[in-house]
Design an enzyme around this catalytic site. Structure first.
Site, PDB file in Angstrom:
ATOM      1  N   SER A   1      -9.966  -1.061   6.725  1.00  0.00           N
ATOM      2  CA  SER A   1      -9.548  -0.726   5.620  1.00  0.00           C
ATOM      3  C   SER A   1      -9.125  -2.065   4.279  1.00  0.00           C
ATOM      4  O   SER A   1      -8.148  -2.050   3.513  1.00  0.00           O
ATOM      5  CB  SER A   1      -8.298   0.338   5.566  1.00  0.00           C
ATOM      6  OG  SER A   1      -8.826   1.644   5.482  1.00  0.00           O
ATOM      7  N   SER A  38      -9.711   1.536   3.018  1.00  0.00           N
ATOM      8  CA  SER A  38      -8.348   2.363   1.621  1.00  0.00           C
ATOM      9  C   SER A  38      -7.867   1.894   1.172  1.00  0.00           C
ATOM     10  O   SER A  38      -7.402   2.430   0.177  1.00  0.00           O
ATOM     11  CB  SER A  38      -8.384   3.281   3.133  1.00  0.00           C
ATOM     12  OG  SER A  38      -7.471   2.461   4.008  1.00  0.00           O
ATOM     13  N   LYS A  44       0.968  -1.495   0.012  1.00  0.00           N
ATOM     14  CA  LYS A  44      -0.220   0.122  -0.071  1.00  0.00           C
ATOM     15  C   LYS A  44       1.162   1.495   0.145  1.00  0.00           C
ATOM     16  O   LYS A  44       1.716   1.380   0.612  1.00  0.00           O
ATOM     17  CB  LYS A  44      -0.666  -0.117   0.919  1.00  0.00           C
ATOM     18  CG  LYS A  44      -1.935   1.291   1.309  1.00  0.00           C
ATOM     19  CD  LYS A  44      -2.623   0.896   2.252  1.00  0.00           C
ATOM     20  CE  LYS A  44      -3.909   1.493   2.726  1.00  0.00           C
ATOM     21  NZ  LYS A  44      -5.181   1.349   3.777  1.00  0.00           N
TER      22      LYS A  44
END
Lengths: 484, 489
Positions: free
Chosen positions: A177, A153, A78
């Protein structure tokens, strides 16, 4: 090329020399170039650096010095997790040109396990959101339906695996997330107990809630990833001193029967009937395996969203303050003095959702409001945690939906509140600091993945993974690939 | 109407630690800009603080030195404000649960003369907490540059109660606080290097009133005399204002020590809302009794305690103790010398004090030698030996000074020097000495007569001829005794 296979199988192919790490990476590179313009999972990648890692892995393997199951595996990170000498954008204009001079601890650990870093994966800006629509780099689309969100996310991390661009990935989970995008993309996502995995080098959103965790195709894959990244870090004061078991080996050690709690508050209004049915089927599976299924109550669930958006935004408002245009990152060229640098840089650099949360957090910490909002929210947070502690007097783990709905259409949330309410089943886990896992449990009639969530006891990831593995290894949802 | 001032101080002192408070980056002064940095100091994305235990050790020691209660648990809070010298744009501090509570500092006000002890007062403290220092801005014609070398240095903030009454009291407070922290090894407290900084809150009220007036905060006071001058200036300014019928505005003022002028920096309306909240990255610190006790054992005697002991045990005058207590190495040297004097200590304690505070310091000043160099030349044992030689009459004050100078130059013990330079009083045959004395009395009948008539100093007129007869080596003590005996016959 094994781009759609679980990590365990890819790892076996590497070990058997059916494929080299360079060939594997090249397949991921080719796949990324072929599909990512439609998926939007990648913010950036560094082919040369990845190929060098893959070559080094092949050399180790040739020399009989393989580092373990992750050696040579393409792993996506990420784009909020620092990698030395690589961009770290947090999907924000604020960090569009920032290069991190150091490795996050999880990055270092994966490096030491031989993983090959493939790609900096998209997210909601600074991890604020649950759809990856709040990204300055553009949204990530769900590989199972490109008109829909991948979740967030950590949407880029989930979509990249689902699309066959990487074998596994790391995400971060502050309110769901990791778990929610995993559930939207037919994957396993694990948010570890707060303190199990170091946060050092991971750009902070809400420090008391953030945890790094794996997203992968199977529970066993997630166990391998967790073993690599868990453990005490002297650079993170909130990381715990504890022996880390081999989570993969632990999968097979104890086979139930477990006592599973079904929280009645997680099956109320707003739960999509297809999701409810799929989760119920998973519950029935456990029941048929001899597990004791018990209804439990988490009475403060209804306050979860409110408390979360006070605590998380308060911490966010302070954590985001360092992005000021003074030392690194975006600086407004229109600014004329220090105060002007702050206001223009931040006005230009942050997206709408980040600004909204900074303003909310600033408000709840303001003199005169602190007691009414922040302090009160912390007290309710304690009650939410106590709900779980009470439940664990009766059960070993809790089973529930991950998200009230499957992946929704992009742009379908008309107000921020609508988006916030989607976190209802995942937020409590972060508030209580517990480990939570989402795994595939079916598809809607239109072919959208559905996830079921298992919530474990603090630092009992081994047990949580065992419970999940019992279901996951008996099903083959993971084999169902998106049509890209 | 008569007015009195009420003053409270906020003193920031950098703690002496090898590394910064929340990271392994080195602490230091005078390095190339931005070299003492790392991801934590620069607040790069993802950087996290990790507490340096040495900073806690130091603040506990500081707290114990000024009688604070050390909290069993202290915690960390974020103070949020934007300023370019603050890398995170929040400062880690201890707003809600500071480590040192209460406490007091004993001060000495100026005496009526240099050699007379002034009045002692006890100034109560509110708290001491630990926080991190910020960087430093350097302003140029068209730009400002920021140096983060100082950022993250452990900094204690000591807050007094509003209990001081004058600039002199504030100066006395800072003087003893600085000495106490320096002697305790807590900080070097060099105000020029910013290692100790002081803000003063000044208000006035009618004499007899117990309510506090509106306070003005005086900032940027970078020497003790500036603090004193700024406070006196501000008391005058407020008094004049109120006497003219005006009222004091709550504000922060900057005092320029060079011009003696102050100006308003900001008023209450501009005050920050710091939005304090508990820092989620750091754990609370638990202070055990064992930890506290082990640190207490490392603390030196506090200056005024030492002064009282020296006066009580050795009957030292204020003029000597008031030199010794401000200089720990010098006072330690004195204590070591007295200890070496053993059974002779009661007789030698005062001469040792004189030699150390007069001759040793004079020699240090003249040669610009460091104290360590001086001690290497004249270890306490040598000074004790010298003072013993004087007491025994083997050296006179004058010959001793010559020996002392040679000791300082060569590092030799006094006796070989006295031998080498032939400075020792010769043990004289009693009969021979008596004869010299009788001769001197006979030859100086007038002086003898005057002495007998009560003129004490007249005896010196008789000693000269005796010393001359002995070629300067007669034991002066014996000469004195013998002359007095013969004159009394």
């Amino acid at each position: 090329m094994p781009i759609n296979l679980p990590l365990t199988q890819v790892s076996s192919q590497l070990d058997s020399r059916a494929i080299s790490a360079v060939e594997l990476l090249q397949a991921c590179i080719d796949r990324t170039k072929a599909v990512d313009s439609r998926v939007g999972a990648f913010n950036s990648f560094d082919e040369a650096a990845a190929l060098a890692q893959a070559r080094a892995s092949d050399e180790r393997r040739a020399a009989g010095k393989t580092l373990g199951p992750l050696d040579g595996i393409p792993v996506g990170l990420k784009d909020i997790i620092s990698v030395k000498d690589q961009p770290l954008t947090a999907s924000s204009k604020m960090l569009a040109n920032y290069i991190s001079p150091y490795d996050a601890t999880v990055t270092r650990k994966l490096r030491e396990a031989g993983a090959v870093f493939w790609g900096r994966l998209n997210l909601d800006e600074f991890a604020m959101g649950s759809s990856t629509e709040n990204s300055a780099m553009g949204p990530t689309n769900n590989p199972y339906d490109l008109a829909r969100v991948a979740g967030g996310s950590s949407g880029g991390s989930a979509a990249a695996i689902a699309a066959g661009e990487v074998t596994a990935a790391l995400g971060t989970d502050t309110g769901g997330s990791i778990r929610q995008p995993a559930s939207f993309c037919n994957l396993v996502g694990l948010k570890p107990t707060y303190g199990l995995v170091s946060r050092y080098g991971v750009s902070a959103y809400a420090s008391s809630l953030d945890q790094v965790g794996p997203i992968a195709r199977t529970v066993e894959d997630a166990a391998i990833m967790l073993s690599a990244i868990a453990g005490h870090d002297p650079l993170d004061s909130t990381s715990i001193l504890a022996e880390i078991p081999d989570y993969r080996a632990a999968l097979h050690q104890k086979k139930g029967p477990w006592r599973l709690g079904v929280p009645k508050e997680y099956f109320g209004d707003g739960l999509d009937p297809e999701v409810a049915a799929a989760v119920q089927a998973a519950i029935n599976f456990y029941k048929n395996q001899g597990c004791e299924i018990r209804e439990v109550s988490l009475p403060h669930t209804e306050y979860g969203i409110a408390v979360y958006y006070i605590v998380a935004t308060a911490e966010c408002s302070s954590n985001m303050a360092r992005f000021d245009g003074i030392r690194y990152g975006h600086r407004s060229t229109a600014a004329t003095d220090a105060v002007d640098i702050y206001s223009k840089t931040r006005a230009e650099g942050f997206g709408e959702e980040v600004k909204r949360r900074i303003i909310l957090g600033t408000y709840v910490l303001s003199s005169g409001y602190y007691d009414a909002y922040y302090l009160r929210a912390q007290k309710v947070r304690t009650l939410i945690r106590q709900d779980f502690i009470d439940a664990y007097k009766q059960v070993d783990a809790i089973i529930a939906p991950t998200s009230p709905t499957p992946a929704f259409l992009k742009g379908s949330h008309k107000t921020p509140l609508e988006a916030y309410l989607g976190d209802i089943y995942t937020i409590g886990v972060n508030m209580a600091g517990l480990p939570g896992l989402s795994m595939p449990c079916g598809f809607t009639q239109t072919g959208l993945p559905i996830g079921v969530q298992l919530i474990g006891q603090p630092f009992k990831e081994a047990e949580l993974l065992s419970i999940a593995h019992a279901y996951d290894s008996a099903h083959d949802w993971a084999k169902r690939q998106p049509n890209l | 109407m008569k007015y009195e001032a009420v003053i409270g101080l906020e003193v920031h002192i950098q703690l002496k630690t090898r590394t910064k408070m929340f990271t392994r980056a080195a602490s230091g002064y005078g390095h190339e800009p931005n070299t003492l940095t790392d991801p934590v100091v620069l607040a790069l994305p993802g950087a996290l603080p990790v507490l340096n235990k040495a900073a806690i050790d130091q603040i506990i020691r500081a707290g114990l030195l000024v009688n604070c209660r050390i909290a069993d648990e202290c915690r960390w809070d974020r103070k949020n404000y934007f300023y370019p010298d603050s890398p995170k744009n929040y400062q880690l501090t201890q707003q809600f649960a500071p480590i040192c509570l209460g406490g007091s500092v004993e001060i000495e006000l100026p005496g009526s003369a240099r050699n007379i002890m002034g009045e002692h007062k006890t100034i109560p403290l509110n708290r001491i907490h630990l926080e991190e220092d910020v960087g430093k801005l350097n302003h140029f014609a068209t730009e400002s540059l920021v140096d983060y070398n100082r950022a993250g240095t452990p900094l204690m903030e000591l807050v007094t109660e509003p209990a001081l009454a004058s600039g002199d009291e504030a100066a006395a407070f800072l003087t003893i606080l600085r000495a106490t922290m320096q002697q305790g090894g807590v900080s070097d407290c060099d105000m020029e290097k910013g290692q100790m900084r002081c803000d003063a809150n000044v208000s006035i009220r009618p004499v007899g009133s117990t309510a506090l007036g509106t306070k003005v905060e005086m900032k940027n006071l970078n020497s003790i005399s500036y603090v004193r001058d700024a406070i006196e200036h501000e008391i005058k300014r407020q008094t004049a204002l109120v006497e003219k019928g005006g009222s004091v505005v709550q504000e922060t003022r900057d005092y320029d020590g060079l011009t003696g002028v102050s100006q308003s920096l900001r008023t209450k309306e501009d005050a920050h809302d710091y939005r304090y909240f508990p820092d989620p990255d750091l754990m609370p610190v638990h202070v055990s009794a064992e930890w506290k006790n082990s640190l207490a054992a490392t603390l030196p005697e506090r200056p005024f305690d030492r002064q009282r002991r020296l006066m009580a045990d050795h009957n030292l005058p204020y003029t000597i103790t008031s030199v010794l207590i401000w200089d720990k190495p010098l006072a330690d040297y004195y204590d070591a010398a007295v200890k070496l004097a053993g059974p002779d200590a009661p007789a030698l304690a005062q001469p040792l004090g004189n030699w150390i505070t007069n001759d040793l310091l004079r020699e240090l000043g003249a040669t610009k030698a460091t104290f360590e160099e001086a001690v290497a030349k004249i270890p306490p044992a040598h000074l004790v030996a010298l003072v013993k030689l004087i007491a025994a009459g083997t050296l006179t004050t004058n010959t001793a000074k010559e020996v002392f100078a040679e000791m300082f130059a060569t590092g030799d013990a006094p006796e070989p020097i006295a031998d080498r330079k032939n400075l020792k009083a010769v043990p004289t045959d009693a009969n021979e000495l008596e004869q010299w004395c009788r001769d001197a009395i006979a030859a100086n009948a007038k002086a003898a007569e005057e002495f007998r008539a009560g003129k004490e100093s007249a005896i010196n007129g008789l000693k000269g001829p005796v010393m001359k007869a002995s070629k300067g080596k007669a034991n002066p003590k014996l000469v004195d005794e013998t002359l007095r005996r013969l004159l009394a016959e």
